[in-house]
Design a protein around this motif. Structure first.
Motif, PDB file in Angstrom:
ATOM      1  N   ILE A  89       0.966  -1.232   0.087  1.00 52.69           N
ATOM      2  CA  ILE A  89      -0.241   0.039  -0.225  1.00 52.69           C
ATOM      3  C   ILE A  89       0.973   1.383  -0.085  1.00 52.69           C
ATOM      4  O   ILE A  89       0.857   2.059  -0.988  1.00 52.69           O
ATOM      5  N   ARG A  90       1.965   1.941   0.791  1.00 48.85           N
ATOM      6  CA  ARG A  90       3.481   2.502   0.425  1.00 48.85           C
ATOM      7  C   ARG A  90       3.788   2.048  -0.294  1.00 48.85           C
ATOM      8  O   ARG A  90       3.849   4.032  -1.107  1.00 48.85           O
ATOM      9  N   ALA A  91       3.828   1.323  -1.301  1.00 49.36           N
ATOM     10  CA  ALA A  91       4.404   1.294  -2.790  1.00 49.36           C
ATOM     11  C   ALA A  91       3.185   1.763  -3.415  1.00 49.36           C
ATOM     12  O   ALA A  91       3.864   3.301  -4.428  1.00 49.36           O
ATOM     13  N   ALA A  92       1.438   1.864  -3.815  1.00 50.84           N
ATOM     14  CA  ALA A  92       0.321   2.353  -4.710  1.00 50.84           C
ATOM     15  C   ALA A  92       0.747   4.106  -3.953  1.00 50.84           C
ATOM     16  O   ALA A  92       0.583   4.649  -5.027  1.00 50.84           O
ATOM     17  N   THR A  93       0.680   4.008  -2.410  1.00 54.06           N
ATOM     18  CA  THR A  93       1.152   5.546  -2.472  1.00 54.06           C
ATOM     19  C   THR A  93       2.207   6.439  -2.961  1.00 54.06           C
ATOM     20  O   THR A  93       2.408   7.723  -3.025  1.00 54.06           O
ATOM     21  N   ALA A  94       2.900   5.875  -3.330  1.00 56.00           N
ATOM     22  CA  ALA A  94       4.575   6.674  -3.825  1.00 56.00           C
ATOM     23  C   ALA A  94       4.638   6.656  -4.925  1.00 56.00           C
ATOM     24  O   ALA A  94       4.463   7.750  -5.951  1.00 56.00           O
ATOM     25  N   GLN A  95       3.492   5.625  -6.222  1.00 56.01           N
ATOM     26  CA  GLN A  95       2.941   5.883  -7.349  1.00 56.01           C
ATOM     27  C   GLN A  95       1.945   7.109  -7.055  1.00 56.01           C
ATOM     28  O   GLN A  95       2.163   7.486  -8.277  1.00 56.01           O
ATOM     29  N   MET A  96       1.543   7.663  -6.735  1.00 55.63           N
ATOM     30  CA  MET A  96       0.164   8.385  -6.680  1.00 55.63           C
ATOM     31  C   MET A  96       1.729  10.038  -6.410  1.00 55.63           C
ATOM     32  O   MET A  96       1.104  10.858  -6.381  1.00 55.63           O
TER      33      MET A  96
ATOM     34  N   ALA B 219      -3.479   5.335 -11.176  1.00 52.90           N
ATOM     35  CA  ALA B 219      -1.826   5.163  -9.951  1.00 52.90           C
ATOM     36  C   ALA B 219      -3.085   5.296  -8.630  1.00 52.90           C
ATOM     37  O   ALA B 219      -2.563   4.573  -7.986  1.00 52.90           O
ATOM     38  N   ARG B 220      -3.787   6.406  -9.042  1.00 61.14           N
ATOM     39  CA  ARG B 220      -5.567   6.370  -7.630  1.00 61.14           C
ATOM     40  C   ARG B 220      -5.576   5.307  -7.672  1.00 61.14           C
ATOM     41  O   ARG B 220      -6.086   4.600  -6.245  1.00 61.14           O
ATOM     42  N   ALA B 221      -6.635   4.891  -8.687  1.00 59.27           N
ATOM     43  CA  ALA B 221      -7.197   3.241  -8.948  1.00 59.27           C
ATOM     44  C   ALA B 221      -6.359   1.959  -8.358  1.00 59.27           C
ATOM     45  O   ALA B 221      -6.889   1.535  -7.339  1.00 59.27           O
ATOM     46  N   THR B 222      -5.307   2.193  -8.673  1.00 56.52           N
ATOM     47  CA  THR B 222      -4.037   1.069  -8.262  1.00 56.52           C
ATOM     48  C   THR B 222      -4.119   1.253  -6.899  1.00 56.52           C
ATOM     49  O   THR B 222      -4.196   0.085  -5.956  1.00 56.52           O
ATOM     50  N   TYR B 223      -4.273   2.484  -6.273  1.00 60.95           N
ATOM     51  CA  TYR B 223      -4.156   2.380  -4.786  1.00 60.95           C
ATOM     52  C   TYR B 223      -5.123   2.208  -4.019  1.00 60.95           C
ATOM     53  O   TYR B 223      -5.481   0.997  -2.813  1.00 60.95           O
ATOM     54  N   GLN B 224      -6.027   2.124  -4.438  1.00 60.26           N
ATOM     55  CA  GLN B 224      -7.795   1.979  -4.247  1.00 60.26           C
ATOM     56  C   GLN B 224      -7.758   0.108  -4.508  1.00 60.26           C
ATOM     57  O   GLN B 224      -7.900  -0.079  -3.431  1.00 60.26           O
ATOM     58  N   GLN B 225      -7.353  -0.240  -4.942  1.00 61.79           N
ATOM     59  CA  GLN B 225      -7.682  -1.552  -5.564  1.00 61.79           C
ATOM     60  C   GLN B 225      -6.519  -2.355  -4.889  1.00 61.79           C
ATOM     61  O   GLN B 225      -6.592  -3.562  -3.694  1.00 61.79           O
TER      62      GLN B 225
END
Length: 515
Positions: free
Chosen positions: A312-319, A391-397
């Motif tokens: 999840i932190r990695a997905a946040t970094a993508q955002m 990136a936001r959709a990926t984070y949510q998923q």
């Protein structure tokens, strides 16, 4: 006198320009990044999760208590109290090649950030040169220069890109987000590796127990078949009994190769996870009896899970990266300012090189503003907006997937306890039946055929119980990995990264690969 005044006026004008540009450097463009808020739910399952699952007997049958709001320990696998498991995981963390690649990518990201730290500072270069040249006589101005001459030069040059609209800061945020992504990817890879090693080792231990029980079943059913054939020859049983026993024996034999194959694949998988070739690795045998089921299971709060789980932190970094890219796209619509200056010496002879007459200097400012790019800049901004949306959709998923895993693990542990209790009762009944059968056989009340049949049923119950036992261990590992490990592990990586994050910036041409 007039010349001196002009020089002073020009210097003053240059100073004013520098001051104005420096003042403008506080301006910033692009959207401000907003950290995602906590999840809109306060629990993982549609109904309250279990607080305690009752146990039965044995190491795998212990009661388990769920402590909500408590994060897992850093080295959570040590709660199983198994030295072989500790050895396997420590070897994997040290030698796994995937982790080595992720560590290298993290170090690469840090090196890029550190190497690009100079954009916020003036770039100063020194030069020293000597030139021997022949010029065309037609190009000489009034014959002041000889046809063949030497030119000696030396000095310092300075160039500086003031961060007028905050573009440099946006580029820094973009590269910094990539470094954060590399760090969290490494954490996620470590967590996945630990879970895979534990799962594979437990499954291998279960396979070994099932193989031993299956071989005992085959041995007993072989004896049963011999006795059944003997009874058939004496006319005590019909031929159908022989066929039935042959079918049962064949079924038991057919189950053995699959178990042996599963065990071999588990060994090879462990060797690969530990960074060894299967042919050169000596397996560390883990027995289910060496494991202790953790009785107190931490369950992080949903808000903590969404903040600390590595993927999840990695997905946040993508955002963060995508948000910075929007700002970078916006910055393309604004001018780029460059300030340059140089001071040095130029002379035709070495002797006159340090004379005041040989002094040369320059001071300049350049501004490059976009006027027409055929719609490219607007298209690039739309691209950045869609990158952020993805990136936001990926984070949510990713958050949804994490909650699904935790919820599934909680329910699995609840149902595992029920299944183990049922299999334990069946196993206890089969064990008691075997004890009574042995007593009856010694007393002459039953024949050897009945005793062997009871022993085969006991072994089958043993296999079912081993499977239920292993599944409870496996789902306990799944809960720990779903919770993302311990937050202290992430803090240790933060400390290791702090020196880079605190001082690093990027140049105007950073790597543009999305994390």
């Amino acid at each position: 006198m007039i010349s001196d005044r002009r020089c002073r006026h020009r210097a003053l004008a240059g100073s004013v320009v520098v001051v104005l540009l420096t003042a403008l450097s506080g301006c910033a463009i692009g959207p401000r990044y907003k950290t995602p808020g906590p999840p809109p739910v306060g629990r993982y399952t549609h109904r309250p999760g279990p607080t305690t699952v009752a146990g039965t007997h044995g190491l795998a049958g212990a009661s388990q208590h769920f402590h909500y709001g408590v994060s897992p320990r850093v080295r959570w696998w040590r709660t199983f109290q198994s030295r072989p498991l500790d050895v396997l995981i420590e070897a994997a963390l040290k030698n796994n090649r995937t982790l080595a690649a992720d560590r290298a990518r993290l170090l690469q990201a840090r090196a890029v950030v550190a190497a690009d730290a100079g954009i916020f500072y003036p770039q100063i270069n020194a030069n020293l040169g000597a030139l021997r040249q022949k010029s065309s006589s037609g190009a000489l101005s009034g014959g002041h220069l000889p046809g063949i001459y030497s030119l000696y030069t030396g000095g310092l040059s300075v160039s500086y890109y003031p961060d007028v609209f905050g573009a440099n800061r946006l580029l820094y945020n973009s590269a910094h987000a990539q470094a954060l992504f590399a760090r969290d990817q490494l954490l996620a890879a470590e967590l996945s590796l630990i879970g895979n090693v534990a799962t594979t080792a437990i499954q291998a231990a279960s396979d070994r127990s099932q193989i031993r029980a299956t071989r005992r079943i085959i041995a007993r059913e072989t004896k049963l078949l011999s006795l059944t054939k003997l009874q058939y020859r004496t006319g005590a049983v019909p031929y159908l009994s022989v066929v039935d026993q042959e079918s049962q024996l064949a079924t038991s034999k057919a189950a053995l190769p699959a178990l042996l194959q599963n065990l071999a694949l588990a060994r090879y998988a462990l060797a690969t996870l530990i960074g060894r070739f299967p042919a050169q690795w000596r397996p560390v045998h883990l027995r289910l009896s060496s494991l202790h089921l953790p009785r107190n299971l931490p369950v992080s709060l949903p808000s903590v899970l969404a903040r600390d789980r590595p993927d999840i932190r990695a997905a946040t970094a993508q955002m963060r990266y995508a948000n910075a890219e929007i700002g970078i796209a916006d910055a393309q619509f604004y001018p780029i300012v460059q300030i340059t200056g140089s001071i040095g010496q130029e002379s035709l002879t070495v002797g006159n090189f340090f004379n005041a007459a040989s002094n040369v200097w320059s001071l300049g400012a350049n501004l490059l503003a976009p006027l027409f790019h055929g719609g490219t800049l607007r298209a690039q901004r739309r691209e950045a907006l869609e990158l952020y949306a993805g990136a936001r959709a990926t984070y949510q998923q990713t958050v949804l997937g994490a909650f699904q895993q935790v919820a599934g693990s909680l329910r699995a542990l609840e149902h595992d306890a029920e299944a183990l209790r049922a299999e334990g009762e069946a196993y206890a009944a089969a064990r008691e039946a075997l004890r009574l059968a042995k007593v009856s056989y010694k007393a002459g009340a039953i024949d050897a055929l009945s005793l062997l049949t009871t022993e085969a049923l006991y072994s089958q119950a043993r296999i079912a119980y081993v499977r239920a036992e292993a599944q409870r261990y496996l789902d306990t590992v799944a809960l720990y990995t779903a919770l993302g490990g311990g937050p202290l592990a992430q803090k240790s990586h933060k400390r290791a990264y702090a020196h880079t994050a605190a001082t690093s910036v990027t140049t105007a041409t950073p790597q543009r690969n999305a994390p």
